[in-house]
Motif scaffolding. Sequence first.
Motif, mmCIF file in Angstrom:
data_model
loop_
_atom_site.group_PDB
_atom_site.id
_atom_site.type_symbol
_atom_site.label_atom_id
_atom_site.label_comp_id
_atom_site.label_asym_id
_atom_site.label_seq_id
_atom_site.Cartn_x
_atom_site.Cartn_y
_atom_site.Cartn_z
ATOM 1 N N THR A 1 0.898 -1.150 0.114
ATOM 2 C CA THR A 1 0.094 -0.002 -0.107
ATOM 3 C C THR A 1 0.966 1.317 -0.033
ATOM 4 O OG1 THR A 1 -1.944 -1.048 1.320
ATOM 5 C CG2 THR A 1 -1.852 1.206 1.145
ATOM 6 N N TYR A 2 1.787 1.000 0.662
ATOM 7 C CA TYR A 2 2.750 2.185 0.919
ATOM 8 C C TYR A 2 4.193 2.193 0.283
ATOM 9 C CZ TYR A 2 -0.329 3.450 4.899
ATOM 10 O OH TYR A 2 -1.412 3.827 5.542
ATOM 11 N N ARG A 3 4.669 2.832 -0.524
ATOM 12 C CA ARG A 3 5.965 2.901 -1.263
ATOM 13 C C ARG A 3 7.159 2.760 -0.393
ATOM 14 N NH1 ARG A 3 6.034 6.345 -6.956
ATOM 15 N NH2 ARG A 3 4.394 5.063 -7.947
ATOM 16 N N SER A 4 7.021 3.589 0.795
ATOM 17 C CA SER A 4 8.115 3.494 1.553
ATOM 18 C C SER A 4 8.161 2.732 2.649
ATOM 19 C CB SER A 4 8.672 5.083 2.024
ATOM 20 O OG SER A 4 8.995 5.723 0.762
ATOM 21 N N VAL A 5 8.567 1.761 2.919
ATOM 22 C CA VAL A 5 8.572 0.738 3.932
ATOM 23 C C VAL A 5 9.909 0.043 4.236
ATOM 24 C CG1 VAL A 5 5.965 0.175 3.618
ATOM 25 C CG2 VAL A 5 7.582 -1.393 2.601
ATOM 26 N N CYS A 6 10.141 -0.535 5.268
ATOM 27 C CA CYS A 6 11.356 -1.135 5.504
ATOM 28 C C CYS A 6 11.736 -2.256 4.531
ATOM 29 C CB CYS A 6 11.537 -1.981 7.108
ATOM 30 S SG CYS A 6 11.846 -0.902 8.220
ATOM 31 N N MET A 7 12.669 -2.526 3.938
ATOM 32 C CA MET A 7 12.916 -3.534 2.981
ATOM 33 C C MET A 7 14.359 -3.874 3.262
ATOM 34 S SD MET A 7 10.871 -2.734 -0.749
ATOM 35 C CE MET A 7 11.249 -4.617 -1.067
ATOM 36 N N GLY A 8 14.669 -5.218 2.950
ATOM 37 C CA GLY A 8 15.954 -5.607 3.253
ATOM 38 C C GLY A 8 16.465 -6.686 2.579
ATOM 39 N N ILE B 1 17.101 -0.859 3.442
ATOM 40 C CA ILE B 1 16.601 0.595 3.266
ATOM 41 C C ILE B 1 15.488 0.895 4.131
ATOM 42 C CG2 ILE B 1 15.486 -0.060 1.111
ATOM 43 C CD1 ILE B 1 16.470 2.677 -0.222
ATOM 44 N N GLY B 2 15.514 1.975 4.699
ATOM 45 C CA GLY B 2 14.437 2.325 5.442
ATOM 46 C C GLY B 2 13.389 3.178 4.737
ATOM 47 N N SER B 3 12.197 3.208 5.387
ATOM 48 C CA SER B 3 11.243 3.958 4.858
ATOM 49 C C SER B 3 11.614 5.630 4.931
ATOM 50 C CB SER B 3 9.805 3.963 5.785
ATOM 51 O OG SER B 3 10.311 4.359 7.062
ATOM 52 N N ASP B 4 12.732 6.008 5.286
ATOM 53 C CA ASP B 4 13.000 7.374 5.118
ATOM 54 C C ASP B 4 13.979 7.279 4.205
ATOM 55 O OD1 ASP B 4 15.397 7.569 8.082
ATOM 56 O OD2 ASP B 4 15.010 6.130 6.571
ATOM 57 N N GLY B 5 14.381 6.340 3.521
ATOM 58 C CA GLY B 5 15.321 6.244 2.410
ATOM 59 C C GLY B 5 16.865 6.047 2.959
ATOM 60 N N THR B 6 16.828 6.115 4.146
ATOM 61 C CA THR B 6 18.498 5.621 4.512
ATOM 62 C C THR B 6 18.694 4.376 4.544
ATOM 63 O OG1 THR B 6 17.586 5.487 7.077
ATOM 64 C CG2 THR B 6 18.507 7.460 6.427
ATOM 65 N N PRO C 1 5.056 -4.326 4.834
ATOM 66 C CA PRO C 1 4.181 -3.223 4.835
ATOM 67 C C PRO C 1 3.908 -2.403 5.961
ATOM 68 C CG PRO C 1 2.858 -5.174 4.205
ATOM 69 C CD PRO C 1 4.211 -5.449 4.406
ATOM 70 N N ARG C 2 4.119 -3.000 7.125
ATOM 71 C CA ARG C 2 3.586 -2.196 8.256
ATOM 72 C C ARG C 2 4.860 -1.734 9.257
ATOM 73 N NH1 ARG C 2 0.155 -7.126 10.824
ATOM 74 N NH2 ARG C 2 1.978 -8.025 10.083
ATOM 75 N N ARG C 3 6.012 -1.802 8.671
ATOM 76 C CA ARG C 3 7.207 -1.704 9.170
ATOM 77 C C ARG C 3 7.894 -0.131 8.552
ATOM 78 N NH1 ARG C 3 11.935 -6.128 10.399
ATOM 79 N NH2 ARG C 3 13.349 -4.938 11.774
ATOM 80 N N PHE C 4 8.138 0.716 9.766
ATOM 81 C CA PHE C 4 8.609 1.918 9.148
ATOM 82 C C PHE C 4 10.010 2.190 10.100
ATOM 83 C CE2 PHE C 4 5.121 2.640 6.221
ATOM 84 C CZ PHE C 4 4.116 2.361 6.916
ATOM 85 N N GLY D 1 17.215 3.014 8.272
ATOM 86 C CA GLY D 1 17.939 1.739 7.857
ATOM 87 C C GLY D 1 18.490 0.986 8.905
ATOM 88 N N ASN D 2 19.245 1.381 9.760
ATOM 89 C CA ASN D 2 19.486 0.352 10.847
ATOM 90 C C ASN D 2 18.370 -0.480 11.519
ATOM 91 O OD1 ASN D 2 22.361 1.109 10.877
ATOM 92 N ND2 ASN D 2 21.915 3.119 11.888
ATOM 93 N N TRP D 3 17.287 0.209 11.790
ATOM 94 C CA TRP D 3 15.997 -0.502 12.157
ATOM 95 C C TRP D 3 15.565 -1.412 11.194
ATOM 96 C CZ3 TRP D 3 13.239 -2.553 15.834
ATOM 97 C CH2 TRP D 3 11.910 -2.749 15.462
ATOM 98 N N CYS D 4 15.551 -1.207 9.932
ATOM 99 C CA CYS D 4 15.233 -2.029 9.311
ATOM 100 C C CYS D 4 16.304 -3.406 8.786
ATOM 101 C CB CYS D 4 14.816 -1.192 7.895
ATOM 102 S SG CYS D 4 13.619 -0.376 7.930
ATOM 103 N N LEU D 5 17.374 -2.998 9.207
ATOM 104 C CA LEU D 5 18.593 -4.233 9.206
ATOM 105 C C LEU D 5 18.101 -5.404 10.145
ATOM 106 C CD1 LEU D 5 20.888 -4.900 7.305
ATOM 107 C CD2 LEU D 5 22.207 -3.886 8.950
#
Length: 132
Positions: free
Chosen positions: A28-35, A57-62, A105-108, A111-115
């Motif tokens: 649904t959202y383009r910017s979510v945690c992905m790794g 890559i975090g939802s903030d792009g870091t 898709p529910r994780r924002f 980058g460090n958090w998303c790792l």
Amino acid sequence: QVQLVESGGGSVQAGGSLRLSCAFFGFTYRSVCMGWFRQAPGKEREGVAEREGVAAIGSDGTTAYADSVKGRFTISKDNAKKTLYLQMNSLKPEDTAMYYCEADPRRFGGGNWCLQSGYNNWGQGTQVTVSS
């Protein structure tokens, strides 16, 4: 429904390069945690939580990277193509593993958090084998 499809793995000699791709659908959202996470040979039974976080890559792009791949791997995302990438250069035999694209898709977060592990969606994996 979230779907992740990895591709781009293969066998290379040490020092070589590979580019992994992960096509993603159902967000649904383009910017979510992905790794990108990996599981070394023989550790398949240790479970999803034991996979090593490689890059995120975090939802903030870091972005964030495991110390073992810093300076060699680069994670990027193309929202228009709905694809996550992992450019892997200067590959080493210890990079040999099954690589998984993971997303939530529910994780924002950054980058460090998303790792960190804890994703609820991942693909089928793509094998990377590096010979010495």
